[in-house]
Structure formats: C-alpha cells, structure tokens
Design a protein around this motif. Sequence first.
Motif, mmCIF file in Angstrom:
data_model
loop_
_atom_site.group_PDB
_atom_site.id
_atom_site.type_symbol
_atom_site.label_atom_id
_atom_site.label_comp_id
_atom_site.label_asym_id
_atom_site.label_seq_id
_atom_site.Cartn_x
_atom_site.Cartn_y
_atom_site.Cartn_z
ATOM 1 N N VAL A 125 0.859 -1.182 0.000
ATOM 2 C CA VAL A 125 0.000 0.000 0.000
ATOM 3 C C VAL A 125 0.895 1.231 0.000
ATOM 4 O O VAL A 125 1.741 1.396 0.888
ATOM 5 N N SER A 191 -6.664 -4.127 1.706
ATOM 6 C CA SER A 191 -6.022 -4.535 2.969
ATOM 7 C C SER A 191 -6.637 -5.803 3.539
ATOM 8 O O SER A 191 -5.995 -6.510 4.314
ATOM 9 N N PHE A 200 2.364 -1.686 4.527
ATOM 10 C CA PHE A 200 1.614 -0.436 4.446
ATOM 11 C C PHE A 200 2.507 0.725 4.849
ATOM 12 O O PHE A 200 3.169 0.677 5.896
ATOM 13 N N VAL A 210 -5.582 -0.857 8.833
ATOM 14 C CA VAL A 210 -4.944 -1.859 7.976
ATOM 15 C C VAL A 210 -4.605 -3.108 8.782
ATOM 16 O O VAL A 210 -4.881 -4.243 8.354
#
Length: 478
Positions: A125, A191, A200, A210
């Motif tokens: 991410v 996620s 992340f 997350v």
Amino acid sequence: MTAIETLPIQATDRPQMQAILHAQQAAFRANPMPSLEQRTHQLKALKAALLNHKTALCEALNQDYGRRSHHDTLIADILPCVAQLNYTLKHLKKWMKPARRHAGLMLTPAKVEVVYQPLGVVGIVVPWNFPVMLSLGPLITALAAGNRAMIKLSEFTPATNQVLRDLLASQFEPETVAVIEGEADIAAAFSALPFDHLLFTGSTQVGRHVMRAAADNLTPVTLELGGKSPALIAPDIPIPLAVERLIYGKSLNAGQICVAPDYVLVPADQHDAFVAEYQKQFQAMYPQGVASNDFTSVINRKQYDRLRAWLADAEQQGAKVIPCHPEARDDEQHRMITHLVLETNEQIQLMQEEIFGPLLPVIPYHSLDEALARIRRQPRPLALYLMSLDPALQQQIKTTTHAGGMCINDAVFHVAADDAPFGGIGPSGMGHYHGKEGFLTFSKAKTVLSRGKFSTGKLITPPYGGWLQKLMLAFFLR
C-alpha cells in the motif's frame, strides 16, 4: 489465451482484485522457488524500465503536485530505487544461500540449515508523498525474495500512477506484478485480501485500520507509519552547522516526509540565533521563496487547507509564526514555504499530530535532561535527530532514547542506507525492510533438519527409564 493472460495489470474494483490475487497465487504454486537467474532478470528489467521512465515520472509528479521539483523526484524517488536495485543485485546470491546452523551434540549426527523461501503474494500500500520510491522500493525487495506483488497506488497521484502502470506493464505480466487504484473503499478492500504479507506506508491512524483488516486473515504486516520526529540541538554544536544539517530534511518535498523533523528542541540562549540562521539559510537555498522552482508544492488543496488551519489554530493560542521568506504563501497554487512556529504549547494542533508539511515548531529548553525527558514521554517516533559533536552525548542518546532510526548531525539520509534496515517502533510502525532485513521480511526462514541412515532419536523413545537414557539425561541436564 489463458485466463491469466486476459487479466489487466491494473484493477479498480473488488472482483478484479480477487481475480488477480487468485491468478498470482496459482502462478506462485506453479513456481514456488524462482531461481537466482529468474529474480535477477526481473530486477534488471525493472531497473531498465525505471531509467527509461525517469523523465516521465518527474513530469507526472510535477503535474500531480502542481509543482514538484524535478530534483526532489530524482534524488528522493528515483535515485534510491536505482541504488537499491544495484545493491540487491550485488548481494542477492548470498542472501538466497541456505544458512548452515549447528545441530549441537544432542542432535548429532544431523545437518541443520535455514532455507529462505518466498512467502507468495505480497500486498503493498503506497502513500502519495513518494509514490515511486514507496512502491518500487518494496517491490524490489519482494521480487528479490521470489514473491509476486499487488500494489495499491494512491488516488492522489493519478498522473504518476499512469506512468507506473506503463513502466510495470512493459516488463511484468499481471500474475507477477499488478497495480490497484481506487479511493478509500478500494484501499480497505485491498487490505482485507488474504495476502502472504502486507506492507503499508502511511499514517498511524490508517495503519490501525490496515492491521485490523489484515488480522482477519492472519496476514503478517509491516507498518511504516510516522509520528513526531524530534530534532535535538545540543549546546555544543555551532548553530550555523546545526541548521545546515537540519534544513534540507525539512525542505525536501516541502516537509511532506514521514521522517521529516517535526519539531526542534534548541537551547534557550540560542533560540533567537537559531531562528535567524534558519531564515538566512532557507533564503539562500530558495531565494525566490514560494516562487522558487526548487521548492515543492503542498500535494493538494485538502492538505494545504489543513496546514493553514493548524497555523491559524497556533496563532489563536498565542504562538508566533515566522515565515522563512517574505514570499511565503500562494493560496491559489497551494504553495507554502517553511514557517517556524515559536512560543508553542502542548494544546495546539501542531504539537498533537504529525505535521507532514513545511511547518516547524521551535521549542527552547534549559537543560539536556529537560529536553530528553520531553522526547521520552512522547510516543516513540519514526526518526530522531541529534545535532552534537560530543561523543559522550551521542552515545548516551543512541542507547537510551527509542526511535525507528536516528541521524547524528544529519537528517533523513539514514533512509538511503541500503545496507541497513528501515522501520518504526510502537506507534511509528513495526517490522523492517530495506537491504537484507527486507529480504528476510518477505521470506520464510524455514529450519530443515536432515539425518541419514543412523539417528540417535531412537535412544530416547519409550519405554523410558533405561540406563542409557538415564546416562544421557544426567549428561545434558547439567
């Protein structure tokens, strides 16, 4: 044409994400241990594509920001990836080699080794502040470890995303590397996918969501968050030198960096000298102030309005705001130079949350014990900066103050150390990547014990109580 071949490298909804994940999982099962040659080929292809697209990336980031210094992009987004690729290619063979371990007398004769296997599919991410380094950097490590990857890009960098899609599509099929785009709902769904590992990078607040989403699948996570990274100016260091070493770390990308100095602690009797010197050096670096091409804009109107509101809040509560150049703001183009914020208190918004922009509170202290106590009572930050030439003080703070990473007489450059881990601690993150530690993060270190025809294991099986067992227990339980 197979089902995998028809998949797009880009996905924008849940069914597409799930289809790509299933395809990557199937491809991984078909090749669960890519060879050194396969991994090297992928890394070299990625490097070639990155160098071919570097101008396009600079232009795209400039478009996304409104103005993004090309040198900020080259130095802080593209150069670190090239350096990481070169470093990884040099060391990958050694990292992949199984590690021999000692079986010990009790297990003799036996061979023990640790085999480093790819995990499978890694989710990445990416935030908006360094969308090249923070997408390709983790991807480099994931590919080096033999994995496949799905990358969720930020919705706030659409032009850059297009170039990254083209870059990756030029070298990788979607069953190896895929790009996901979309708003917050897509990020949340991403996620929650059952990855084999999820990395992340973003805010502490979102990081909690997350981690909560990943927990349902028992997906291990690496969280690279942020926090309020302090810079401590010790009494012994000349103020011009301290400012010189600090200022670039707050000016790069207009301070929109997770490891940017968030506030400065300065000896009370040098407070005014620090403010004057900071203004002087800033104006030398950016002589046109807000109009300087080398100074990057705030990413968008939302972030700019947040910073303006925080400035107004500080002034309403008695703080004094000192712009570092007479040409300080361009509200129309969401551009803002560094503003020093003096006479702060703990209640203002600037001292409550990570600033992530060109605002810098300057806080006087009367003793080092006072300054260190202030740092230690705050949540543990992602970075800690010390400006001091005193070896004893350097050693004291290195060993008694916690942070994800630290620079002494510098700022932010520790992130560029290829042969060292990067990661937070507590609310600033968990886990590490970069270098060998990144390879280990994206690998399963599997212990393998091997025996031949003869095994001493038979000597300790039931029935218990024989003389040989008693002798062995007496020998080892010493």
